[in-house]
Design a protein around this motif. Sequence first.
Motif, PDB file in Angstrom:
ATOM      1  N   SER A   1      46.317  46.676  49.788  1.00 59.79           N
ATOM      2  CA  SER A   1      45.528  45.617  50.416  1.00 59.79           C
ATOM      3  C   SER A   1      45.486  45.839  51.917  1.00 59.79           C
ATOM      4  O   SER A   1      46.100  46.768  52.441  1.00 59.79           O
ATOM      5  N   ASP A   2      44.751  44.977  52.588  1.00 60.66           N
ATOM      6  CA  ASP A   2      44.677  45.000  54.046  1.00 60.66           C
ATOM      7  C   ASP A   2      45.439  43.792  54.588  1.00 60.66           C
ATOM      8  O   ASP A   2      45.583  42.783  53.880  1.00 60.66           O
ATOM      9  N   ARG A   3      45.913  43.885  55.800  1.00 56.30           N
ATOM     10  CA  ARG A   3      46.648  42.749  56.374  1.00 56.30           C
ATOM     11  C   ARG A   3      45.746  41.519  56.522  1.00 56.30           C
ATOM     12  O   ARG A   3      46.240  40.407  56.661  1.00 56.30           O
ATOM     13  N   GLY A   4      44.435  41.739  56.473  1.00 56.98           N
ATOM     14  CA  GLY A   4      43.505  40.623  56.567  1.00 56.98           C
ATOM     15  C   GLY A   4      43.038  40.110  55.218  1.00 56.98           C
ATOM     16  O   GLY A   4      42.243  39.173  55.144  1.00 56.98           O
ATOM     17  N   THR A   5      43.519  40.710  54.133  1.00 59.01           N
ATOM     18  CA  THR A   5      43.124  40.287  52.786  1.00 59.01           C
ATOM     19  C   THR A   5      43.663  38.885  52.493  1.00 59.01           C
ATOM     20  O   THR A   5      44.815  38.578  52.811  1.00 59.01           O
ATOM     21  N   ASP A   6      42.829  38.047  51.888  1.00 57.65           N
ATOM     22  CA  ASP A   6      43.282  36.709  51.500  1.00 57.65           C
ATOM     23  C   ASP A   6      44.363  36.818  50.436  1.00 57.65           C
ATOM     24  O   ASP A   6      44.244  37.599  49.482  1.00 57.65           O
ATOM     25  N   TYR A   7      45.399  36.010  50.606  1.00 57.87           N
ATOM     26  CA  TYR A   7      46.516  36.019  49.658  1.00 57.87           C
ATOM     27  C   TYR A   7      46.042  35.671  48.247  1.00 57.87           C
ATOM     28  O   TYR A   7      46.485  36.268  47.266  1.00 57.87           O
ATOM     29  N   GLY A   8      45.119  34.724  48.133  1.00 56.17           N
ATOM     30  CA  GLY A   8      44.621  34.320  46.826  1.00 56.17           C
ATOM     31  C   GLY A   8      43.916  35.448  46.094  1.00 56.17           C
ATOM     32  O   GLY A   8      44.046  35.594  44.872  1.00 56.17           O
ATOM     33  N   VAL A   9      43.162  36.265  46.833  1.00 57.97           N
ATOM     34  CA  VAL A   9      42.457  37.398  46.229  1.00 57.97           C
ATOM     35  C   VAL A   9      43.460  38.431  45.720  1.00 57.97           C
ATOM     36  O   VAL A   9      43.304  38.989  44.632  1.00 57.97           O
ATOM     37  N   TYR A  10      44.497  38.684  46.522  1.00 60.39           N
ATOM     38  CA  TYR A  10      45.538  39.630  46.111  1.00 60.39           C
ATOM     39  C   TYR A  10      46.199  39.178  44.806  1.00 60.39           C
ATOM     40  O   TYR A  10      46.420  39.980  43.897  1.00 60.39           O
ATOM     41  N   ILE A  11      46.494  37.881  44.699  1.00 60.58           N
ATOM     42  CA  ILE A  11      47.121  37.352  43.493  1.00 60.58           C
ATOM     43  C   ILE A  11      46.180  37.462  42.301  1.00 60.58           C
ATOM     44  O   ILE A  11      46.612  37.790  41.184  1.00 60.58           O
ATOM     45  N   GLU A  12      44.889  37.204  42.515  1.00 61.95           N
ATOM     46  CA  GLU A  12      43.913  37.336  41.423  1.00 61.95           C
ATOM     47  C   GLU A  12      43.901  38.752  40.872  1.00 61.95           C
ATOM     48  O   GLU A  12      43.851  38.955  39.654  1.00 61.95           O
ATOM     49  N   VAL A  13      43.919  39.730  41.762  1.00 56.33           N
ATOM     50  CA  VAL A  13      43.916  41.138  41.336  1.00 56.33           C
ATOM     51  C   VAL A  13      45.178  41.453  40.540  1.00 56.33           C
ATOM     52  O   VAL A  13      45.122  42.075  39.472  1.00 56.33           O
ATOM     53  N   GLN A  14      46.324  41.015  41.043  1.00 57.12           N
ATOM     54  CA  GLN A  14      47.588  41.251  40.341  1.00 57.12           C
ATOM     55  C   GLN A  14      47.567  40.606  38.954  1.00 57.12           C
ATOM     56  O   GLN A  14      48.033  41.197  37.973  1.00 57.12           O
TER      57      GLN A  14
ATOM     58  N   ASN B   1      37.916  41.150  51.520  1.00 51.90           N
ATOM     59  CA  ASN B   1      38.221  40.804  50.126  1.00 51.90           C
ATOM     60  C   ASN B   1      37.318  41.527  49.132  1.00 51.90           C
ATOM     61  O   ASN B   1      37.075  41.042  48.020  1.00 51.90           O
ATOM     62  N   GLU B   2      36.814  42.686  49.538  1.00 47.66           N
ATOM     63  CA  GLU B   2      35.998  43.507  48.647  1.00 47.66           C
ATOM     64  C   GLU B   2      36.897  44.495  47.929  1.00 47.66           C
ATOM     65  O   GLU B   2      37.851  45.027  48.502  1.00 47.66           O
ATOM     66  N   LEU B   3      36.579  44.749  46.673  1.00 47.90           N
ATOM     67  CA  LEU B   3      37.440  45.543  45.809  1.00 47.90           C
ATOM     68  C   LEU B   3      36.848  46.930  45.570  1.00 47.90           C
ATOM     69  O   LEU B   3      35.668  47.068  45.244  1.00 47.90           O
TER      70      LEU B   3
END
Length: 214
Positions: A133-146, A68-70
Amino acid sequence: MARRENPEINAGSMADIAFLLLIFFLVTTTMNVDSGVSKKLSEKPPADYVPPVIKEKNIFEVNINRNNELLVENEPMQIKDIKDAALKFIDNGGGIGKPGEDGTPGKACDYCQGERSDKSSDHPNKAIISVQSDRGTDYGVYIEVQNELLRAYSELRNRLSKQRYGVSFDELEEQYKDAKKSADTKRLSEQLKVKVEDIKKAYPQIISDAEPTS
């Protein structure tokens, strides 16, 4: 002495009461339902379509790893800072009005307020944000970025709408939605539609989801 029998409790109605309570809780209980992210897929291009050459400086790369690092443009960044970085990229307006390397006519952005750096995007309608993203990325983190990326577009649209029409883009969209509901405001609805489309065209939301890494 006669043996006394314990009085029995009539439990015949207990099942009915339990059933009524079950119905009551089913009717009154609110259940959380997980919903996905709404995404509009692009139209399928024609068979003879030749994709244009996209200059690297017109692509804003956002990478989220399995921890979850950007990484933004290959530099570490916190999620709270990505909105300002994206806004700066989209609003750069570095085009100088000459034909670009991709063969499309160049047109300087006369409403951009960016640095006009020749190392960043030429124009908002050429600025592409690529999220991987990575397949291991948390869904919540992906949504925050979006959400942060969408906030950048929202801020730019609101600013331009206030400059051109005196109201924010959010207010403009609400006025348009309200006008569409009434048959008496058809003409107003058409006028508002033109304004809404004008702002959307000035700052189109071009966010591309790259194939996730394994």
